[in-house]
Design an enzyme around this catalytic site. Sequence first.
Site, PDB file in Angstrom:
ATOM      1  N   ASP A 132     -20.087  31.467  42.190  1.00 25.92           N
ATOM      2  CA  ASP A 132     -19.037  32.485  42.124  1.00 25.92           C
ATOM      3  C   ASP A 132     -18.418  32.439  40.732  1.00 25.92           C
ATOM      4  O   ASP A 132     -18.385  31.381  40.097  1.00 25.92           O
ATOM      5  CB  ASP A 132     -17.953  32.213  43.174  1.00 25.92           C
ATOM      6  CG  ASP A 132     -18.403  32.489  44.595  1.00 25.92           C
ATOM      7  OD1 ASP A 132     -19.316  33.315  44.786  1.00 25.92           O
ATOM      8  OD2 ASP A 132     -17.827  31.908  45.518  1.00 25.92           O
ATOM      9  N   ASP A 151     -21.065  39.303  46.807  1.00 26.49           N
ATOM     10  CA  ASP A 151     -19.846  39.500  47.599  1.00 26.49           C
ATOM     11  C   ASP A 151     -19.311  40.920  47.416  1.00 26.49           C
ATOM     12  O   ASP A 151     -18.805  41.530  48.367  1.00 26.49           O
ATOM     13  CB  ASP A 151     -18.765  38.499  47.184  1.00 26.49           C
ATOM     14  CG  ASP A 151     -19.158  37.054  47.433  1.00 26.49           C
ATOM     15  OD1 ASP A 151     -19.973  36.799  48.335  1.00 26.49           O
ATOM     16  OD2 ASP A 151     -18.648  36.179  46.709  1.00 26.49           O
TER      17      ASP A 151
END
Length: 177
Positions: free
Chosen positions: A124, A140
């Site tokens: 991330d 995401d």
Amino acid sequence: MAKMNNFLKKPAGIAGLTVLLVIFDQFTKYLAVLFLKDQDPFVILPGVFELHYLENRGAAFGMMQGQQTFFLIIGILVFAGVIYLFRHMSEEPKFWPIRLIAIAILAGAWGNMLDRIRLAYVVDFFYFKLIDFPIFNVADIYVSVATVVLILLVLFYYKDEDLNHILKNRKKKESKS
């Protein structure tokens, strides 16, 4: 719209777009590892938005840390659900947005699943510091945006009879049996 619908009805179109989205997700994660890992966050808007490397071993918001088998099962179920949807979905042009949404959700699930299988964590790197939003990635974004658009379409675009026709082909196939 008709061309988009025809493209999204063909297995090659579905697979091609899904693979393209997964490749883009994986490329952005590669860049995050290359330029952000073991570095201070790259500030884009001070106090608002930055690129901040994180190895997420859980799900959204860091929940369910280390549950790799669970996430693999979820990825397989998403794949099976999308395949079912495409096999039985009405081919009317009005439903091409649903097809696109399904592809985005599938690509997001696969993008993160590839990380989990390969690395045992998800890379991330997007961070909205202003609201201290959990750090996230391109996969995401695919899932989140697709879900929001699906909700908006169901609330404001499709009518009840449209929603009843989404799986129209399934009903036709069942009545033939």
